[in-house]
Write a protein that holds these residues in place. Structure first.
Motif, PDB file in Angstrom:
ATOM      1  N   ALA A  14     -11.483 -14.384  61.174  1.00 28.77           N
ATOM      2  CA  ALA A  14     -12.188 -15.519  60.583  1.00 28.77           C
ATOM      3  C   ALA A  14     -13.294 -15.043  59.652  1.00 28.77           C
ATOM      4  O   ALA A  14     -13.489 -15.606  58.563  1.00 28.77           O
ATOM      5  CB  ALA A  14     -12.757 -16.413  61.686  1.00 28.77           C
ATOM      6  N   LYS A  15     -14.020 -14.004  60.048  1.00 28.00           N
ATOM      7  CA  LYS A  15     -15.069 -13.471  59.183  1.00 28.00           C
ATOM      8  C   LYS A  15     -14.480 -12.977  57.869  1.00 28.00           C
ATOM      9  O   LYS A  15     -15.052 -13.208  56.791  1.00 28.00           O
ATOM     10  CB  LYS A  15     -15.792 -12.336  59.895  1.00 28.00           C
ATOM     11  CG  LYS A  15     -16.636 -12.785  61.086  1.00 28.00           C
ATOM     12  CD  LYS A  15     -17.146 -11.604  61.898  1.00 28.00           C
ATOM     13  CE  LYS A  15     -18.109 -10.750  61.127  1.00 28.00           C
ATOM     14  NZ  LYS A  15     -18.663  -9.652  61.984  1.00 28.00           N
ATOM     15  N   ALA A  16     -13.326 -12.312  57.943  1.00 28.63           N
ATOM     16  CA  ALA A  16     -12.681 -11.823  56.730  1.00 28.63           C
ATOM     17  C   ALA A  16     -12.203 -12.979  55.863  1.00 28.63           C
ATOM     18  O   ALA A  16     -12.334 -12.940  54.629  1.00 28.63           O
ATOM     19  CB  ALA A  16     -11.512 -10.910  57.095  1.00 28.63           C
ATOM     20  N   ALA A  17     -11.631 -14.009  56.494  1.00 29.27           N
ATOM     21  CA  ALA A  17     -11.139 -15.160  55.735  1.00 29.27           C
ATOM     22  C   ALA A  17     -12.271 -15.870  55.013  1.00 29.27           C
ATOM     23  O   ALA A  17     -12.144 -16.241  53.835  1.00 29.27           O
ATOM     24  CB  ALA A  17     -10.405 -16.125  56.671  1.00 29.27           C
ATOM     25  N   VAL A  18     -13.388 -16.082  55.694  1.00 26.26           N
ATOM     26  CA  VAL A  18     -14.533 -16.736  55.063  1.00 26.26           C
ATOM     27  C   VAL A  18     -15.039 -15.905  53.890  1.00 26.26           C
ATOM     28  O   VAL A  18     -15.329 -16.444  52.803  1.00 26.26           O
ATOM     29  CB  VAL A  18     -15.656 -16.979  56.091  1.00 26.26           C
ATOM     30  CG1 VAL A  18     -16.937 -17.436  55.395  1.00 26.26           C
ATOM     31  CG2 VAL A  18     -15.218 -18.027  57.116  1.00 26.26           C
ATOM     32  N   ALA A  19     -15.139 -14.599  54.083  1.00 21.43           N
ATOM     33  CA  ALA A  19     -15.606 -13.744  52.990  1.00 21.43           C
ATOM     34  C   ALA A  19     -14.673 -13.841  51.787  1.00 21.43           C
ATOM     35  O   ALA A  19     -15.132 -13.943  50.637  1.00 21.43           O
ATOM     36  CB  ALA A  19     -15.719 -12.298  53.464  1.00 21.43           C
ATOM     37  N   TYR A  20     -13.371 -13.823  52.035  1.00 20.66           N
ATOM     38  CA  TYR A  20     -12.412 -13.895  50.934  1.00 20.66           C
ATOM     39  C   TYR A  20     -12.529 -15.240  50.207  1.00 20.66           C
ATOM     40  O   TYR A  20     -12.575 -15.289  48.965  1.00 20.66           O
ATOM     41  CB  TYR A  20     -10.992 -13.700  51.456  1.00 20.66           C
ATOM     42  CG  TYR A  20      -9.952 -13.715  50.359  1.00 20.66           C
ATOM     43  CD1 TYR A  20      -9.755 -12.618  49.536  1.00 20.66           C
ATOM     44  CD2 TYR A  20      -9.188 -14.850  50.119  1.00 20.66           C
ATOM     45  CE1 TYR A  20      -8.832 -12.648  48.500  1.00 20.66           C
ATOM     46  CE2 TYR A  20      -8.245 -14.888  49.094  1.00 20.66           C
ATOM     47  CZ  TYR A  20      -8.070 -13.789  48.294  1.00 20.66           C
ATOM     48  OH  TYR A  20      -7.150 -13.833  47.264  1.00 20.66           O
ATOM     49  N   LEU A  21     -12.576 -16.328  50.954  1.00 16.46           N
ATOM     50  CA  LEU A  21     -12.648 -17.647  50.331  1.00 16.46           C
ATOM     51  C   LEU A  21     -13.968 -17.828  49.585  1.00 16.46           C
ATOM     52  O   LEU A  21     -13.991 -18.409  48.483  1.00 16.46           O
ATOM     53  CB  LEU A  21     -12.473 -18.733  51.390  1.00 16.46           C
ATOM     54  CG  LEU A  21     -11.095 -18.791  52.062  1.00 16.46           C
ATOM     55  CD1 LEU A  21     -11.119 -19.749  53.239  1.00 16.46           C
ATOM     56  CD2 LEU A  21     -10.005 -19.193  51.074  1.00 16.46           C
ATOM     57  N   ASP A  22     -15.079 -17.345  50.169  1.00 17.75           N
ATOM     58  CA  ASP A  22     -16.373 -17.454  49.479  1.00 17.75           C
ATOM     59  C   ASP A  22     -16.372 -16.644  48.183  1.00 17.75           C
ATOM     60  O   ASP A  22     -16.960 -17.055  47.176  1.00 17.75           O
ATOM     61  CB  ASP A  22     -17.496 -16.956  50.390  1.00 17.75           C
ATOM     62  CG  ASP A  22     -17.915 -17.969  51.434  1.00 17.75           C
ATOM     63  OD1 ASP A  22     -17.429 -19.118  51.400  1.00 17.75           O
ATOM     64  OD2 ASP A  22     -18.752 -17.620  52.293  1.00 17.75           O
ATOM     65  N   TRP A  23     -15.743 -15.492  48.200  1.00 21.40           N
ATOM     66  CA  TRP A  23     -15.625 -14.690  46.983  1.00 21.40           C
ATOM     67  C   TRP A  23     -14.803 -15.434  45.935  1.00 21.40           C
ATOM     68  O   TRP A  23     -15.214 -15.548  44.765  1.00 21.40           O
ATOM     69  CB  TRP A  23     -14.978 -13.349  47.340  1.00 21.40           C
ATOM     70  CG  TRP A  23     -14.505 -12.531  46.178  1.00 21.40           C
ATOM     71  CD1 TRP A  23     -15.022 -12.474  44.919  1.00 21.40           C
ATOM     72  CD2 TRP A  23     -13.378 -11.634  46.176  1.00 21.40           C
ATOM     73  NE1 TRP A  23     -14.305 -11.600  44.133  1.00 21.40           N
ATOM     74  CE2 TRP A  23     -13.296 -11.067  44.875  1.00 21.40           C
ATOM     75  CE3 TRP A  23     -12.456 -11.250  47.145  1.00 21.40           C
ATOM     76  CZ2 TRP A  23     -12.301 -10.155  44.527  1.00 21.40           C
ATOM     77  CZ3 TRP A  23     -11.482 -10.329  46.804  1.00 21.40           C
ATOM     78  CH2 TRP A  23     -11.406  -9.791  45.509  1.00 21.40           C
ATOM     79  N   GLN A  24     -13.668 -15.964  46.334  1.00 25.44           N
ATOM     80  CA  GLN A  24     -12.755 -16.581  45.382  1.00 25.44           C
ATOM     81  C   GLN A  24     -13.264 -17.903  44.824  1.00 25.44           C
ATOM     82  O   GLN A  24     -13.107 -18.177  43.622  1.00 25.44           O
ATOM     83  CB  GLN A  24     -11.392 -16.799  46.053  1.00 25.44           C
ATOM     84  CG  GLN A  24     -10.676 -15.521  46.435  1.00 25.44           C
ATOM     85  CD  GLN A  24     -10.354 -14.671  45.227  1.00 25.44           C
ATOM     86  OE1 GLN A  24      -9.648 -15.086  44.320  1.00 25.44           O
ATOM     87  NE2 GLN A  24     -10.908 -13.455  45.189  1.00 25.44           N
TER      88      GLN A  24
END
Length: 312
Positions: free
Chosen positions: A269-279
């Motif tokens: 979940a931490k990785a997913a949030v980071a990816y979505l926030d970046w994108q």
């Protein structure tokens, strides 16, 4: 795991009009009978775990760790689905990117992924997931049409508007295992989808990899290491994407089950949030977590192996 009915072998370079098919997961997926044959040849165990697999009694109910405490909703405007969103709509100036989610096994009950999805929603996202608690949808597995219903719901806007300023132009198709292949099939020839994110899955059959030529948007894989039955296929698919297409691939030693059972969805979940926030939010700190091993809280520092290409 994956799908229900046998998929007819596609002729070389035949591109269907849509990503739908007679099996769960759509054109990129594999029938259960074919999966059994595949696993018997590879010796891969879908139930294998790793050093990063969640331990203990499982995740407890939580509204997430983000700034917008979140929960699951059933919504009559989107039957046979579950919406994960902030409990109270954030201020109107907060744009909420949209996510369509497919469950592992193309299941019709998102409960297994609930902690993970609530965590993402708490960071300011609205997620439409296939199925309802208990799987009482009248179907044994979700199909591409179910994720398409989520895409339609976001695009129409009226049903999603009650959850805040939902940005349907920032729309991701995302899922686990069969649900990940469903997300890729749903994005096929659908310009509404801007990103595809797959957890612990990729195309199984070499004769279907030519379909990757029709992916026109960035793709991210979050895998579970060599014990994950999707891992060797993600290695192949990553290399075969169209030239110049941005792609991201990270792997954590969990096996096929990722960290969905951990509190707040764990490292996945931490990785997913980071990816979505970046994108979608052009968040430089989130981007650094994904791309820079020396960045504070980087995925590499949390034992992910990372590879990426074609990002500016």
């Amino acid at each position: 795991m994956v799908a229900g009915m046998r998929f007819p072998i596609l002729a070389s370079c035949y591109f269907p009009a849509t990503g739908d098919d007679t099996i769960a997961g759509g054109i990129y997926c594999i029938a259960l009978t074919d999966l059994a044959t595949y696993l018997s040849k590879t010796g891969n165990n879908p139930g294998a775990t790793g050093t990063e697999s969640p331990r203990g009694g499982g995740a407890s109910a939580s509204p997430g760790t983000g700034p917008y405490p979140a929960q699951a909703f059933t919504d009559p405007s989107l039957p046979n689905h579950t919406v994960f969103a902030p409990k109270t709509p954030p201020p109107a100036d907060v744009s909420l990117p949209a996510v369509a989610w497919g469950n592992g096994g193309c299941g019709t009950d998102p409960s297994t992924h609930a902690s993970f999805l609530v965590e993402i929603a708490s960071h300011g996202y609205v997620i439409a997931a296939d199925g309802v608690a208990g799987g009482k949808t009248g179907a044994s597995q979700s199909m591409v049409k179910d994720m398409k219903a989520s895409l339609d719901w976001f695009a129409q806007g009226s049903g999603a508007a009650k959850y805040g300023n939902v940005n349907a132009s920032a729309l991701t198709a995302m899922g686990h295992s069969c649900g990940g292949l469903e997300s890729m099939s749903s994005a096929y020839h659908d310009d509404r989808v801007k990103r595809v994110v797959l957890f612990n899955i990729a195309i199984f059959q070499d004769q279907k990899r030519y379909l990757l030529q029709e992916i026109k948007i960035p793709v991210a894989w979050f895998m579970g290491g060599p014990k994950d039955m999707g891992y060797p296929n993600a290695e192949k698919d990553y290399k075969l994407l169209p030239a110049g297409l941005p792609a991201y691939k990270a792997s954590l030693d969990t096996g096929h089950g990722s960290t969905f059972a951990a509190a707040n969805g764990g490292k996945a979940a931490k990785a997913a949030v980071a990816y979505l926030d970046w994108q979608y939010r052009s968040d430089d700190k989130a981007k650094a977590r994904l791309l820079d091993p020396k960045s504070p809280g980087s995925l590499v520092s949390e034992n992910w192996t990372v590879e990426y290409k074609n990002w500016p």
